[in-house]
Scaffold this motif. Sequence first.
Motif, PDB file in Angstrom:
ATOM      1  N   ASN A 630      54.791  86.058  35.124  1.00  0.00           N
ATOM      2  CA  ASN A 630      56.017  86.757  34.745  1.00  0.00           C
ATOM      3  C   ASN A 630      57.230  85.844  34.758  1.00  0.00           C
ATOM      4  O   ASN A 630      58.360  86.305  34.817  1.00  0.00           O
ATOM      5  CB  ASN A 630      56.255  87.964  35.648  1.00  0.00           C
ATOM      6  CG  ASN A 630      56.415  87.574  37.121  1.00  0.00           C
ATOM      7  OD1 ASN A 630      56.405  86.395  37.452  1.00  0.00           O
ATOM      8  ND2 ASN A 630      56.553  88.572  37.995  1.00  0.00           N
ATOM      9  N   MET A 631      56.945  84.506  34.674  1.00  0.00           N
ATOM     10  CA  MET A 631      58.025  83.525  34.667  1.00  0.00           C
ATOM     11  C   MET A 631      57.730  82.468  33.604  1.00  0.00           C
ATOM     12  O   MET A 631      56.565  82.075  33.408  1.00  0.00           O
ATOM     13  CB  MET A 631      58.139  82.841  36.044  1.00  0.00           C
ATOM     14  CG  MET A 631      58.403  83.807  37.206  1.00  0.00           C
ATOM     15  SD  MET A 631      58.483  82.939  38.789  1.00  0.00           S
ATOM     16  CE  MET A 631      60.011  82.031  38.605  1.00  0.00           C
ATOM     17  N   LEU A 655      56.705  77.108  27.873  1.00  0.00           N
ATOM     18  CA  LEU A 655      55.756  78.158  27.502  1.00  0.00           C
ATOM     19  C   LEU A 655      56.293  79.467  28.074  1.00  0.00           C
ATOM     20  O   LEU A 655      56.310  79.663  29.295  1.00  0.00           O
ATOM     21  CB  LEU A 655      54.360  77.847  28.065  1.00  0.00           C
ATOM     22  CG  LEU A 655      53.213  78.680  27.507  1.00  0.00           C
ATOM     23  CD1 LEU A 655      53.020  78.398  26.020  1.00  0.00           C
ATOM     24  CD2 LEU A 655      51.910  78.399  28.255  1.00  0.00           C
ATOM     25  N   GLU A 656      56.769  80.364  27.137  1.00  0.00           N
ATOM     26  CA  GLU A 656      57.393  81.606  27.578  1.00  0.00           C
ATOM     27  C   GLU A 656      56.344  82.571  28.150  1.00  0.00           C
ATOM     28  O   GLU A 656      55.131  82.379  27.948  1.00  0.00           O
ATOM     29  CB  GLU A 656      58.105  82.298  26.407  1.00  0.00           C
ATOM     30  CG  GLU A 656      59.261  81.524  25.819  1.00  0.00           C
ATOM     31  CD  GLU A 656      60.458  81.437  26.743  1.00  0.00           C
ATOM     32  OE1 GLU A 656      60.452  82.160  27.773  1.00  0.00           O
ATOM     33  OE2 GLU A 656      61.380  80.657  26.456  1.00  0.00           O
ATOM     34  N   ALA A 726      49.854  88.447  28.843  1.00  0.00           N
ATOM     35  CA  ALA A 726      50.385  88.127  27.500  1.00  0.00           C
ATOM     36  C   ALA A 726      49.508  88.809  26.457  1.00  0.00           C
ATOM     37  O   ALA A 726      48.286  88.727  26.528  1.00  0.00           O
ATOM     38  CB  ALA A 726      50.405  86.619  27.279  1.00  0.00           C
ATOM     39  N   VAL A 727      50.162  89.485  25.503  1.00  0.00           N
ATOM     40  CA  VAL A 727      49.446  90.179  24.424  1.00  0.00           C
ATOM     41  C   VAL A 727      50.074  89.758  23.085  1.00  0.00           C
ATOM     42  O   VAL A 727      51.313  89.792  22.944  1.00  0.00           O
ATOM     43  CB  VAL A 727      49.539  91.712  24.576  1.00  0.00           C
ATOM     44  CG1 VAL A 727      48.837  92.405  23.395  1.00  0.00           C
ATOM     45  CG2 VAL A 727      48.916  92.149  25.889  1.00  0.00           C
ATOM     46  N   SER A 728      49.212  89.324  22.151  1.00  0.00           N
ATOM     47  CA  SER A 728      49.709  89.009  20.777  1.00  0.00           C
ATOM     48  C   SER A 728      48.876  89.810  19.778  1.00  0.00           C
ATOM     49  O   SER A 728      47.929  89.298  19.179  1.00  0.00           O
ATOM     50  CB  SER A 728      49.612  87.508  20.505  1.00  0.00           C
ATOM     51  OG  SER A 728      48.277  87.049  20.656  1.00  0.00           O
ATOM     52  N   PRO A 729      49.206  91.092  19.606  1.00  0.00           N
ATOM     53  CA  PRO A 729      48.376  92.005  18.774  1.00  0.00           C
ATOM     54  C   PRO A 729      48.609  91.778  17.268  1.00  0.00           C
ATOM     55  O   PRO A 729      49.164  92.605  16.570  1.00  0.00           O
ATOM     56  CB  PRO A 729      48.852  93.385  19.222  1.00  0.00           C
ATOM     57  CG  PRO A 729      50.282  93.165  19.613  1.00  0.00           C
ATOM     58  CD  PRO A 729      50.358  91.793  20.207  1.00  0.00           C
ATOM     59  N   TYR A 816      54.156  90.568  28.663  1.00  0.00           N
ATOM     60  CA  TYR A 816      54.955  90.123  27.517  1.00  0.00           C
ATOM     61  C   TYR A 816      54.179  90.342  26.215  1.00  0.00           C
ATOM     62  O   TYR A 816      53.006  89.956  26.103  1.00  0.00           O
ATOM     63  CB  TYR A 816      55.321  88.646  27.668  1.00  0.00           C
ATOM     64  CG  TYR A 816      56.245  88.167  26.575  1.00  0.00           C
ATOM     65  CD1 TYR A 816      57.589  88.513  26.580  1.00  0.00           C
ATOM     66  CD2 TYR A 816      55.771  87.376  25.523  1.00  0.00           C
ATOM     67  CE1 TYR A 816      58.449  88.096  25.577  1.00  0.00           C
ATOM     68  CE2 TYR A 816      56.625  86.954  24.520  1.00  0.00           C
ATOM     69  CZ  TYR A 816      57.977  87.311  24.545  1.00  0.00           C
ATOM     70  OH  TYR A 816      58.810  86.900  23.537  1.00  0.00           O
ATOM     71  N   ILE A 817      54.836  90.997  25.265  1.00  0.00           N
ATOM     72  CA  ILE A 817      54.237  91.193  23.924  1.00  0.00           C
ATOM     73  C   ILE A 817      54.902  90.229  22.952  1.00  0.00           C
ATOM     74  O   ILE A 817      56.135  90.166  22.868  1.00  0.00           O
ATOM     75  CB  ILE A 817      54.426  92.636  23.418  1.00  0.00           C
ATOM     76  CG1 ILE A 817      53.650  93.608  24.306  1.00  0.00           C
ATOM     77  CG2 ILE A 817      53.958  92.768  21.965  1.00  0.00           C
ATOM     78  CD1 ILE A 817      53.826  95.064  23.881  1.00  0.00           C
TER      79      ILE A 817
END
Length: 819
Positions: A630-631, A655-656, A726-729, A816-817
């Motif tokens: 979360n950082m 890297l976010e 982390a999700v990249s849908p 994070y999306i």
Amino acid sequence: DNCSTATVTVTVVAAPIKAVNDVAGPINGIVGGDAGINVLDNDLLNGVKVTPSDVKITSTPNGPLTVNTDGTVTVAENTKAGEYTVDYTICEVLNADNCSTATVTVTVVAAAIKAVNDVAGPINGIVGGDAGINVLDNDLLNGVKVTPSDVKITSTPNGPLTVNTDGTVTVAENTKAGEYTVDYTICEVLNADNCSTATVTVTVVAAPIKAVNDVAGPINGIVGGDAGINVLDNDLLNGVKVTPSDVKITSTPNGPLTVNTDGTVTVAPNTKAGEYTVDYTICEVLNADNCSTATVTVTVVAAPIDAVNDVAGPINGTTGGTIPSVFTNDTLNGVPVNPSDVVLTSTPNGPLKVNPNGTVTVAANTPAGTYTVDYTICEVLNPNNCDTATVTVTVVAALIDAVNDVAGPINGIVGGDAGINVLDNDLLNGVKVTPSDVKITSTPNGPLTVNTDGTVTVAENTKAGEYTVDYTICEVLNADNCSTATVTVTVVAALIDAVNDVAGPINGTTGGTIPSVFTNDTLNGVPVNPSDVVLTSTPNGPLTVNPNGTVTVAANTPAGTYTVDYTICEVLNPNNCDTATVTVTVIAVQPDSPSISIVKTAVFNDRNNDGFAQVGETITYSFLITNTGNMPLSNVTVTDNLSGLVLTGSPILKLEVGETNSTAYSATYAVTLLDIQLGLVTNKASVTGSTLNGTVVKDDTQVEMVLNEEPIVLPAVNCVIEVYNAVSPNGDGNNDFFRIDGLECYSENRVEIYNRWGVLVFERDGYNNSDKSFKGISEGRVTVNQSEGLPTGTYYYILKYKDNEAKGHEKAGYLYINR
């Protein structure tokens, strides 16, 4: 004297006789006669030519042939051509029964036949008939003029010509002038195939044609039309009156006159009086160049004109107006005048004016009374053809009527225009008032004002209720011609709408203040102005709605969801109220939780495609790095412990949260003999990254490449919960859902996800990383549209699960999306 007597017997036989066949001809069948032979000339008796006195000839005639007793052969006259035979017998005179028979064959031929060409004419083509010749007159048979009974005539008519069976030639009636031919054939009756053909040529001429001059009239020039004659009535063709179908009329119109194709003559309407002429030509239909021209003379006269006096009214003097045309009862040629056929002249008199189109204008604002004006009409076609009449008009005052009006409902907050004009239903002279024709007077009453233009204004911030105001309209032309009415307006309260609010997550330890509930509340369809309402609310638990609309959450509030109701009432109309509920999510704040993950994938490059590993063939490695904490992380670096592996790439500067990188690093390894002997290549890659406060996080991934088989990434299988935040849908197969490893060991679980405002966007019992997983789609129950793709950003998750001993656990953090 010694004697003996004996008898000698001798047999005597007749000499051989031979009649020999004969052939004669050709013989002219018409003449007939001697065939030119003697049958005895080749007959034999005792081997030598017969002496005619030694034989006797007998024969029966056959057809046209006769063998005579002297041996000649005769052919009958008029014998048809052909080959004929006749038998004859010769018998020896010495021995009458010594005979022989032969046949005579004679060829008979037809006589010469000759059909000779003929010429006839000139023949009148209209009459036609006999051409004046007989084709047999010069034809020959056997060198002499044909006897008609000796031949047969055949012919196929050609165009207008027919050769008849008696030799005469007929020309058809109505034959066009010209030279025509027809063939005919004569065949001998005796010999039907003995024929000859000739041509008859006939000259046909046109009949005389005569167009005769015509006179017509007098004709009324306005009406025009048929002149009452037909030009063909006195025209001649072949000396007799023309039949219309036998001629074609051509003519170029001259002025108003037209000679029509049927022979009638038309005079154009509206023709000025005078004498007019037009030429026409008639041409024979049969012979288009057989023509004659004549002239038609027509006399045209003017029509009678009559202007009739008119009376009109009553006319409203206020509005004035226009009276229907004076032409209505005027006549030209006995029928109502067509305005375009006359010129109207008139001098205005007082308020009256006769217009060029025949209407009469009464000036506006004319006092009541009786008025007159004269006018004259003259025929356009004949300007000296005129007549004069008088128009009399009565003018009266108009009736005025102010009618009561009702308006509303009107929003009392806004006030303003009441949506009506009091003049819209008021009448002057029985029709809707023209504002410029009246004057409005009115004294305002309460919030209502009737304006001088007829509109009605309601004062702003008027309390709901029913209000009235009177007004008076007076005619401008006649100031004492007035009428009064009342306007009634209904004023209503504006719509008030208190809308439910959702807030959070709020840190339960510190508590805090949530922005005003007025933000989404409306009065009259627009955001509430706090000064226009009164807010009331009873605190509920840790929540208090303050008079300014903010909501206070008490400090040290346990995590959970809390609600409190509030009511807003309009200041202007205290009974105009609405109530809504505020829902606040309070959470326990989680500590910083940085983490990182690396997934390593190997691909064997079989260069010779033999299916087996060879020394020097390579393995390509790729690295998928994800910030699962979360950082944000910086200086993200990959290392690999395999000797001989060539690692390329450079550290990821930043890297976010939730971000994934698959391009920063790659590696290549060349297979050795030892690797082939071992049958596999095993190595481990590591990734490290640092937070802004210097915390270093690390993750390892190990892969075994079994040589000669497909690459395999060996996952760890255990019951340790690991959250990938982390999700990249985006459908690329990488991080398309919110992954929680180890959860398969704990089927009794629940996942909740909130947005940054504390709104629940996802919840699921029995989360399993497949059909029950979060894919970036909103499935919340409050304020958020279901099945809507959620925007890129930071979210908050809560994981609750029970272990095998039914002991409850809870894990929470940020998610994070990234799309």
